[in-house]
Design a protein around this motif. Structure first.
Motif: not given
Ligand code: HMG
Length: 389
Positions: A32, A79, A111, A148, A201, A233, A242, A309
């Motif tokens: 994952k 930040e 970011c 998460p 996000s 980013h 993606k 964000s």
């Molecule tokens: P999550 O709950 O772990 O999500 O949160 P998930 O259950 O959907 O799993 C993630 C992916 O893993 C999915 O793939 C699953 O299918 C896959 P997707 O559907 O997305 O293609 N998966 C697996 N793959 C292989 N084997 C397995 C398996 N199980 C599941 N066994 C989330 C994920 C990114 C939401 C979480 O980590 C999070 O909240 N992160 C923080 C927020 C973030 O990074 N957001 C990104 C956009 S915002 C941004 O970039 C700004 C930021 O940098 C801050 C700023 O600007 O200052 C964050």
């Protein structure tokens, strides 16, 4: 006259936790983390390292080589601010012995602030080409334990020297810009971990990309095929794939795995083993691409997507300059990343839970492995920095 990046250097903590270790403790399939979000390790700052020591560590080798003359602007993007009033860059200014004739300030918009700093620095240098600007982006990404977001933590800093006639990347003037008032990720002043609506996000990130890209194409007249390499980013590396698939689809291009790896894969390696470094993250990716791309990129255009964000986003680009490879710190970056110390889960949690003293007393911090500077302690609410050796 061209303006852009004349030198670039990256720094991150000497400590990391392997995400297989974290997955074991959290009872999660490691795939994952390694496949689903595309992360392998995350950098953890020890108690005597912070955004100032990391930023100064990134900048010091640049200044040792390029000198400090005519640096009239120091922009510090973060930040993970350490003070509500004083700019973190002023501590760095002192540690590095920069000239007093210098505007120093701190910029914030999640970011995106690293890109804001870079663009503002370019504008300042274009106005007075005899001067140079130092841009530092430095952050510690911190989410709640067992949330998460936890496997997307990390830390790091990038320092960039911005000049006229730059010898690494000349920035194009055309950009695509996007601001929208959304609550996808935020950190109120009373919290030291970010709050995030994670899946929302990622949706906003991709929407902002499409909007910025559309504008960029309209402004520049360039299209997908005019960009040789794409940097995004990187809160986690899977999002870049993606994002790239989205742009290719919009351009009506059927993307093979090989094209994806060639066009967007080169910037991912460092971030996979460092984690999110927020404002620095895009530029860690740029550094990784420049350090490790086998093909000579001279004369080629790199497209960059910056997302912060809240949110503000920008699509912009630059042209790689002939001879750029001689200006890089590739060996030093690889040595840093190869010589880190792995933490056990218990050590990671202990460091995570260490509260910063707030009682106004004198507290000296244990000595860990750091860069050239360390946070020695805090005294009467004043941070005490020192040379590490
Ligand atoms: P999550 O709950 O772990 O999500 O949160 P998930 O259950 O959907 O799993 C993630 C992916 O893993 C999915 O793939 C699953 O299918 C896959 P997707 O559907 O997305 O293609 N998966 C697996 N793959 C292989 N084997 C397995 C398996 N199980 C599941 N066994 C989330 C994920 C990114 C939401 C979480 O980590 C999070 O909240 N992160 C923080 C927020 C973030 O990074 N957001 C990104 C956009 S915002 C941004 O970039 C700004 C930021 O940098 C801050 C700023 O600007 O200052 C964050």
């Amino acid at each position: 006259m061209n303006v852009g990046i004349d030198a670039i250097r990256f720094y991150s903590s000497n400590y990391f936790i392997d995400l297989h270790t974290l997955a074991g403790v959290r009872g999660v399939d490691p795939d994952k983390y390694t496949v689903g979000i595309g992360q392998e390790k995350m950098a953890i700052p020890p108690p005597d390292e912070d955004i100032v020591t990391m930023g100064a560590a990134a900048a010091k080798p640049l200044l040792d080589r390029e000198g400090k003359d005519n640096i009239e602007l120091l922009l510090f993007a973060t930040e993970s601010g350490i003070d509500q009033s004083k700019a973190a860059g002023i501590f760095v200014h002192g540690l590095l012995g920069l000239p007093a004739r210098c505007r120093t300030l701190e910029l914030k918009e999640a970011c995106y602030s690293g890109t804001a700093a870079l663009q503002l620095a370019c504008a300042a240098v274009a106005r007075n080409p005899k001067t140079r600007a130092l841009v530092i982006a430095s952050d510690v990404a911190r989410y709640e334990l067992a949330s998460p977001g936890e496997p997307t933590q990390g830390c790091g800093a990038v320092a960039m020297l911005v000049t006229a006639n730059p010898r690494i990347l000349a920035l194009d003037s055309e950009t695509g810009l996007f601001t929208s008032d959304v609550m996808d990720f935020w950190r109120p002043n009373y919290r030291d971990q970010a709050l995030v609506d994670g899946k929302y996000s990622t949706r906003i990130y991709l929407q902002a990309l499409q909007e910025c890209w559309k504008q960029y194409r309209e402004q520049s007249g360039r299209s997908f095929g005019d960009i040789a390499r794409f940097c995004y980013h990187l809160p986690f590396t899977r999002i870049a794939e993606k994002a790239h698939e989205r742009l290719a689809k919009d351009a009506g291009i059927a993307l093979t795995d090989e094209h994806l790896a060639q066009q967007a894969g080169g910037s991912l390696g460092y971030n996979k083993i460092v984690g999110n470094s927020y404002a620095a993250s895009l530029y860690v990716g740029l550094n990784c691409l420049l350090d490790n791309e086998p093909e000579d990129l001279s004369g080629k255009r790199i497209g960059m997507f910056s997302y912060g964000s809240g949110c503000v986003a920008e699509y912009f680009s630059g042209v790689v300059q002939p001879g750029y490879r001689e200006r890089l710190f590739s060996d030093e970056h690889r040595a840093l990343l190869n010589n880190r110390t792995e933490l056990t889960y218990r050590q990671y949690e202990d460091i995570y839970n260490l509260a910063f003293p707030t009682d106004g007393g004198t507290h000296m911090f244990s000595r860990y492995r750091t860069g050239p500077y360390r946070l020695a302690g805090v005294k009467e609410h004043k941070r005490q920095y020192e040379a590490a050796s």
